[in-house]
Write an enzyme that holds these catalytic residues in place. Sequence first.
Site, PDB file in Angstrom:
ATOM      1  N   HIS A 169      -7.415  -5.380  -1.930  1.00 12.99           N
ATOM      2  CA  HIS A 169      -6.190  -4.742  -1.434  1.00 12.99           C
ATOM      3  C   HIS A 169      -5.395  -5.635  -0.480  1.00 12.99           C
ATOM      4  O   HIS A 169      -4.182  -5.492  -0.364  1.00 12.99           O
ATOM      5  CB  HIS A 169      -6.562  -3.427  -0.735  1.00 12.99           C
ATOM      6  CG  HIS A 169      -5.403  -2.523  -0.489  1.00 12.99           C
ATOM      7  ND1 HIS A 169      -4.533  -2.127  -1.482  1.00 12.99           N
ATOM      8  CD2 HIS A 169      -4.960  -1.913   0.645  1.00 12.99           C
ATOM      9  CE1 HIS A 169      -3.612  -1.320  -0.971  1.00 12.99           C
ATOM     10  NE2 HIS A 169      -3.854  -1.176   0.308  1.00 12.99           N
TER      11      HIS A 169
ATOM     12  N   ASP B 279      -8.703  -4.675  -6.637  1.00 13.30           N
ATOM     13  CA  ASP B 279      -8.382  -3.773  -5.533  1.00 13.30           C
ATOM     14  C   ASP B 279      -9.278  -2.539  -5.625  1.00 13.30           C
ATOM     15  O   ASP B 279      -9.112  -1.703  -6.512  1.00 13.30           O
ATOM     16  CB  ASP B 279      -6.903  -3.379  -5.605  1.00 13.30           C
ATOM     17  CG  ASP B 279      -6.404  -2.706  -4.342  1.00 13.30           C
ATOM     18  OD1 ASP B 279      -7.218  -2.048  -3.664  1.00 13.30           O
ATOM     19  OD2 ASP B 279      -5.199  -2.835  -4.034  1.00 13.30           O
TER      20      ASP B 279
ATOM     21  N   SER C 230       0.848  -1.191   0.000  1.00 13.54           N
ATOM     22  CA  SER C 230       0.000   0.000   0.000  1.00 13.54           C
ATOM     23  C   SER C 230       0.889   1.249   0.000  1.00 13.54           C
ATOM     24  O   SER C 230       1.695   1.424  -0.908  1.00 13.54           O
ATOM     25  CB  SER C 230      -0.951  -0.044   1.194  1.00 13.54           C
ATOM     26  OG  SER C 230      -2.013   0.857   1.046  1.00 13.54           O
TER      27      SER C 230
END
Length: 765
Positions: A739, A707, A629
Amino acid sequence: MKTPWKVLLGLLGLAALITIITVPVVLLNKGNDAAADSRRTYTLTDYLKNTFRVKFYSLRWVSDHDYLYKQDNNILLFNAEYGNSSIFLENSTFDEFEHSINDYSVSPDGQFILLEYNYVKQWRHSYTASYDIYDLNKRQLITEEKIPNNTQWITWSPEGHKLAYVWKNDVYVKNEPNSSSHRITWTGEENAIYNGIADWVYEEEIFSAYSALWWSPKGTFLAYAQFNDTQVPLIEYSFYSDESLQYPMTMRIPYPKAGAANPTVKLFVIKTDNLNPNTNATSVEITPPAAMLTGDYYLCDVTWANEERISLQWLRRIQNYSVMDIRDYNNSTGKWISSAAQEHIEMSTTGWVGRFRPAEPHFTSDGRNFYKIISNEDGYKHICRFQIDKKDCTFITKGAWEVIGIEALTTDYLYYISNEYKGMPGGRNLYKIQLNDYTKVACLSCELKPERCQYYSVSFSKEAKYYQLRCSGPGLPLYTLHRSSNDEELRVLEDNSALDKMLQEVQMPSKKLDFIILNETKFWYQMILPPHFDTSKKYPLLIDVYAGPCSQKADAIFRLNWATYLASTENIIVASFDGRGSGYQGDKIMHAVNRRLGTFEVEDQIEAARQFSKMGFVDDKRIAIWGWSYGGYVTSMVLGAGSGVFKCGIAVAPVSRWEYYDSVYTERYMGLPTPQDNLDYYKNSTVMSRAENFKQVEYLLIHGTADDNVHFQQSAQISKALVDAGVDFQAMWYTDEDHGIASGPAHQHIYTHMSHFIKQCFSLP
């Protein structure tokens, strides 16, 4: 933006994991012991199969002296004082249900239990489910006027047994579990109008929850938010599903990116006592203060002070200015009355308000005063006492440390968690402060078990007569129950002694928590060190990075994770460093990255690696970095910096350009991507602009195609730029993964694949 959820585990004392908190490098288990140690290591299979399972103790308070705990599928009712228990709901009771029960919720009066099944996950917090209501007095299911399937949210009133729920984006109320529902709203529309639940960006970035319903303390009133996403652009991506599907499905989500149209929000309150099934319910809107109406704004907090007083916090789109608006109910008009004296402004001149949003207020029982965490004049987050009709407040805590959260408020004491103890930002302890003398402060956890426990959270009973202390590290999780009147420990609820015995037979890594000084400022780091760590040897180093604003990676939590395997089996040092932009150390450090994402937090990871390589035990030819991330973004920016420090790196689900990410998160730190605001820094902080420098490193790029948070678009653009620059790199996508890339097969595959990459990079067998 948040890192994917990972299981947090711990180990007992020195038997399994050693944590050193000290300035100089400390020698651990040096040298000759390694050859004589015949115990096995912690393997990749151990991590992937969760071989060593930690026990938790998740209780649910139902009163000031009783709590529920699920054991052997029976729900038990425990008395906190004496520890005796009785069966609240037997396992055999569930046998009569047609469905597997996923969760339960007991009404505050103890008469009914809500049973959840058919759970279907949506985004990070949101899901749909079906519900049955079980009458505990009659010992039978209620079959009339059932809750509809695919309900989006449901909640009991704080007293009694009213229910509020959201179905198809509309709000409903049941005054009795077996009575018909009263429809409160009629405007709900998929991907357009959300009543009582959050849209995507509010769920992810503002409320950290799906619910947008707030009962008053006695259940007389119900507040709810309405979000209008009709002008919000849609993100669209393919969902491939089963291979028999000839054409992929297209997922569409209203998703405001930086600078794009945002959802609009309204807040309504309805009185639930007088609902009539024959007439439509009348909701009263509470409009924002005038200071919010000059442009876009957010609703960021709703808190009831008492039954007829409500506090709303509003935040400007440029998130350095917020207003807390306290409203009182007028019985004669049915309106919620505002007063300029009851508006409280919170501003930041160095960054943004709060850590991620303004903190919630904690009101005294009479609703006339409240306590709130705000930045003091030195930029540290501390507790300030407000009177509702006075602008100024009185700080009741102070120091070069931060209050993490207010946990309970009684007539005599306020309880809070802070990182004051021993000046260690990565620690957490429980304190209480006497409200008639702010100089009388006691730490309730600091000296209980300091070797094992340095990171606590807490759960208080309804009126704070008892509390459960939850120790998360550095040793194995430990759960204890305490009486508030004298803070005596009543009993140990779970100590994970069985797991500790198992781990005695494993060569576990040790953990070092320390700091370095750069430009006269302390910056903390942690290192997971291989068993029998020897400072005379050279070890490969992997930097595990996140580095987002207000993040913290150097802490006293124990984890059994991928790093445990890398250190234990592969003899790799895994280090994390909290540089500029990190949290819980004051606004000076946190706000250093204001309007400058992709700069200082990236530079500091490179400098940390340089400092680590000078410690004498790091092989400076074998240094790597990885992150997920925001950590994937920083990894990519670090590798693209051309520093020559890193040999390789892995970026999972990275941001690559800030215009691609959501408005609330991005603009909090970067402002707007316009020439009048901060467009230049948006353009100068892309991964793609550094593509040429990736020729100097080995790079593995990973992303899930589904995602919803950091879109596959972000990695697709990195890939395109690297290909255009003629860079040889590795890439892996995970079909239909979000994600977290957390489904069983994908989770095992990604960590196996990353392990192979790191071993190849470090030339390990």
